[in-house]
Design an enzyme around this catalytic site. Structure first.
Site, PDB file in Angstrom:
ATOM      1  N   ASP A  82      30.602  73.707 -28.576  1.00 45.76           N
ATOM      2  CA  ASP A  82      29.517  74.626 -28.234  1.00 45.76           C
ATOM      3  C   ASP A  82      29.908  75.569 -27.096  1.00 45.76           C
ATOM      4  O   ASP A  82      30.547  75.163 -26.121  1.00 45.76           O
ATOM      5  CB  ASP A  82      28.296  73.780 -27.834  1.00 45.76           C
ATOM      6  CG  ASP A  82      26.994  74.523 -28.011  1.00 45.76           C
ATOM      7  OD1 ASP A  82      26.945  75.442 -28.854  1.00 45.76           O
ATOM      8  OD2 ASP A  82      26.012  74.179 -27.319  1.00 45.76           O
ATOM      9  N   HIS A 215      19.373  78.791 -30.392  1.00 46.39           N
ATOM     10  CA  HIS A 215      19.755  78.062 -29.174  1.00 46.39           C
ATOM     11  C   HIS A 215      18.507  77.749 -28.356  1.00 46.39           C
ATOM     12  O   HIS A 215      17.449  78.321 -28.574  1.00 46.39           O
ATOM     13  CB  HIS A 215      20.731  78.919 -28.356  1.00 46.39           C
ATOM     14  CG  HIS A 215      22.118  78.895 -28.916  1.00 46.39           C
ATOM     15  ND1 HIS A 215      23.152  78.246 -28.309  1.00 46.39           N
ATOM     16  CD2 HIS A 215      22.618  79.393 -30.072  1.00 46.39           C
ATOM     17  CE1 HIS A 215      24.242  78.359 -29.042  1.00 46.39           C
ATOM     18  NE2 HIS A 215      23.948  79.061 -30.125  1.00 46.39           N
TER      19      HIS A 215
HETATM   20  P1  13P Z   1      18.648  73.254 -24.636  1.00 48.02           P
HETATM   21  O1  13P Z   1      19.406  72.573 -23.531  1.00 48.02           O
HETATM   22  O2  13P Z   1      17.577  74.145 -24.114  1.00 48.02           O
HETATM   23  O3  13P Z   1      18.142  72.286 -25.649  1.00 48.02           O
HETATM   24  O4  13P Z   1      19.658  74.243 -25.374  1.00 48.02           O
HETATM   25  C1  13P Z   1      20.722  73.716 -26.091  1.00 48.02           C
HETATM   26  C2  13P Z   1      21.613  74.768 -26.625  1.00 48.02           C
HETATM   27  O5  13P Z   1      21.185  75.827 -27.036  1.00 48.02           O
HETATM   28  C3  13P Z   1      23.038  74.445 -26.676  1.00 48.02           C
HETATM   29  O6  13P Z   1      23.795  75.480 -27.194  1.00 48.02           O
END
Ligand code: 13P
Length: 299
Positions: A82, A215
């Site tokens: 990610d 996201h």
């Molecule tokens: P959150 O931490 O708000 O759930 O977002 C996760 C995210 O978008 C990871 O790429």
């Protein structure tokens, strides 16, 4: 079935009218909680790691654990890197066995984002069935090493979305539409549904070219999530929610068992708390029972 291409999994989701949970994990316990819950619910699933935990655990260890859990599993599963801003590291993770990587060029200018993302895409496609997620616009908040102030966040321009997808060659597309990483600072964050719908129309109007990624899942109201799924949101990223579940359950267990020295019991409590949140998301995204069509070969 088990380890599949993220694009195939998510095209199935869009055409089936549901979305897949993409859960950020930081340790083996969370990976087990996510995978065991997905199996119990017969749901396709994506496990993802941000860059810091990937470097801490090492990609080799994460890939080995993921494969040990996912290969025998009767549900389709992907391993995603990610928000990686370092093209060399993204390429290395693809070579080591990640099935999908996000190259995050969202803070670069448009042309540089296209060029750098395309370079990662070409490499990953040469490596094999490794798909790539790209982002246009910027999501505010903090996600690991990527920090964007609310005032600096820029929403995705629908007019440039198709061009970005075509020229970069991304398999999955994350447009910034007003969601944010971390805990939302306001009760009702302004999510630009019209923009999201326009982007879906431009990118995936006739045929699904690059399924859309949302996201900042944590804290989105259920009706907001359902509306985004109905508009074509295929993958919802959830990170902070699982971190809070893990840490709160660990803290609570220790606070109430201060003289007990049994790490297995702490882990059991933490794992149950993470599994509960994964269950919540599987219900909300509508992916329970979709394992058979969730991207399995021949699906
Ligand atoms: P959150 O931490 O708000 O759930 O977002 C996760 C995210 O978008 C990871 O790429």
């Amino acid at each position: 079935m088990s380890v599949v291409s993220a694009k195939r999994m998510l095209v199935e989701a869009v055409t089936g009218g549901y979305a897949v949970g993409a859960f950020n994990v930081t340790n083996v316990l969370q990976m087990q909680a996510v995978m065991e819950t997905a199996i119990a619910r017969q749901a396709p699933v994506i496990i993802q790691t941000s860059v810091s935990p990937t470097k801490f655990l090492t990609p080799e260890v994460i890939v080995a654990v993921f494969r040990a859990l996912a290969e025998p599993a009767p549900v389709p599963a992907c391993l995603h890197l990610d928000h990686c801003t370092d093209a060399a590291f993204a390429k290395r993770c693809a070579e080591l066995g990640y099935t999908n990587v996000m190259f995050d060029g969202s803070q670069l200018g448009f042309e540089e984002n296209v060029r750098a993302t395309r370079d990662v895409v070409e490499h990953c496609h040469r490596v094999g069935d490794v798909t790539v997620e790209g982002e246009l616009g910027t999501v505010s908040g903090v996600e690991d090493q990527v920090r964007v102030a609310e005032s600096a966040a820029e929403l995705c321009d629908p007019e440039r979305s198709r061009e970005f997808v075509e020229r970069s060659g991304v398999d999955l597309f994350a447009p910034a539409i007003g969601t944010a990483h971390g805990v939302y600072l306001t009760e009702n964050p302004k999510i630009d549904f019209d923009r999201f719908a326009q982007i879906q129309q431009k990118v995936n109007g006739r045929v699904v070219v690059a399924p859309l990624i949302v996201h900042g899942g944590t804290g989105l109201k259920p009706d907001v999530v359902r509306r985004l799924v109905a508009l074509g949101g295929a993958k919802f990223n959830v990170s902070t929610d699982l971190k809070h579940a893990l840490i709160d359950a660990t803290y609570d267990y220790i606070a109430t068992h201060r003289t007990e020295y049994n790490p297995g019991k702490i882990d059991t409590a933490a794992k149950a708390a993470v599994a509960q949140r994964v269950n919540y998301w599987i219900d909300l995204l509508g992916c329970a029972g979709q394992a058979q069509r969730g991207g399995a070969d021949g699906a």
